[in-house]
Scaffold this motif. Structure first.
Motif, PDB file in Angstrom:
ATOM      1  N   VAL A 181     -73.968  64.860  68.614  1.00  0.00           N
ATOM      2  CA  VAL A 181     -73.664  63.458  68.935  1.00  0.00           C
ATOM      3  C   VAL A 181     -72.925  62.802  67.772  1.00  0.00           C
ATOM      4  O   VAL A 181     -71.999  62.008  67.989  1.00  0.00           O
ATOM      5  CB  VAL A 181     -74.962  62.700  69.294  1.00  0.00           C
ATOM      6  CG1 VAL A 181     -74.706  61.211  69.438  1.00  0.00           C
ATOM      7  CG2 VAL A 181     -75.554  63.260  70.584  1.00  0.00           C
ATOM      8  N   MET A 228     -69.088  68.627  71.655  1.00  0.00           N
ATOM      9  CA  MET A 228     -70.263  67.774  71.677  1.00  0.00           C
ATOM     10  C   MET A 228     -71.157  68.131  72.862  1.00  0.00           C
ATOM     11  O   MET A 228     -72.383  68.269  72.718  1.00  0.00           O
ATOM     12  CB  MET A 228     -69.866  66.302  71.764  1.00  0.00           C
ATOM     13  CG  MET A 228     -71.044  65.360  71.780  1.00  0.00           C
ATOM     14  SD  MET A 228     -70.586  63.623  71.930  1.00  0.00           S
ATOM     15  CE  MET A 228     -70.007  63.562  73.615  1.00  0.00           C
ATOM     16  N   VAL A 285     -74.987  69.634  72.501  1.00  0.00           N
ATOM     17  CA  VAL A 285     -76.127  68.904  73.057  1.00  0.00           C
ATOM     18  C   VAL A 285     -76.846  69.766  74.097  1.00  0.00           C
ATOM     19  O   VAL A 285     -78.080  69.823  74.127  1.00  0.00           O
ATOM     20  CB  VAL A 285     -75.677  67.552  73.651  1.00  0.00           C
ATOM     21  CG1 VAL A 285     -76.780  66.898  74.456  1.00  0.00           C
ATOM     22  CG2 VAL A 285     -75.217  66.628  72.531  1.00  0.00           C
TER      23      VAL A 285
END
Length: 183
Positions: free
Chosen positions: A120, A135, A139
């Motif tokens: 993040v 990203m 995640v």
């Protein structure tokens, strides 16, 4: 090979049933041992199932994208400044967490949390988190690592409760109490 018993009355001798009737021809033949690639594949599969392998793979891919997307000649990185270096550092941290999850599956919660935070944080630091792909992969991998559980061991007989055996006079024994210590 035929049976040595005489045939039943009224049955001609040519109708004698061989001993191996109904047994497949390959029953006495042992199978060849598996080849080296097959053994290696089985060993890898066993190893992979004891770790959050897919989580580590997604984290490593996300870290790779975040690290290598802003790659430029050293002169350009120095001109960009701390932002370019911070983005690359985030990718390195995520790839390190992927290796940590593979090497020490017991540390999956910490590594997964750090990978999610670094993924993040890569959004403002590294070209929109590796153009969102790095990203998202970081995640996803971090969340999978955090949620992964090892395979449940086989149930043991007896369970968690301790039980006392019957007293010698035949009366049932009182259950064992593991409480606060008060009598």
């Amino acid at each position: 090979m035929t049976r040595t018993d005489p045939p039943a009355p009224g049955v001609p001798e040519t109708a004698a049933v061989p001993e191996t009737a109904g047994v497949p021809e390959t029953a006495g033949v042992s199978e060849a041992p598996p080849s080296a690639p097959a053994r290696a594949r089985r060993a890898f599969r066993r190893w992979r199932r004891t770790r959050p392998f897919w989580a580590a793979l997604w984290m490593a891919l996300g870290g790779f994208v975040i690290f290598f997307l802003p790659m430029a000649p050293l002169g350009k990185i120095l001109q960009v400044g701390v932002g370019g270096v911070a983005g690359m550092a985030g990718g390195v941290v995520i790839m390190a967490m992927a290796l940590l999850v593979l090497a020490l599956p017991g540390q999956r919660h910490t590594a997964g949390t750090i990978a999610v935070i670094a993924g993040v944080a890569s959004f403002p630091l590294s070209n929109l988190g590796g153009l969102f792909a790095g990203m998202a992969l970081s995640v996803l991998g971090g969340a999978m690592a955090f949620g992964w559980l090892p395979e449940k061991p086989a149930k043991r007989p007896g369970g968690l409760l301790r039980r006392r055996t019957r007293a010698t006079d035949g009366t049932p024994a009182s259950p064992v109490s593991v409480g606060s210590g008060s009598v």
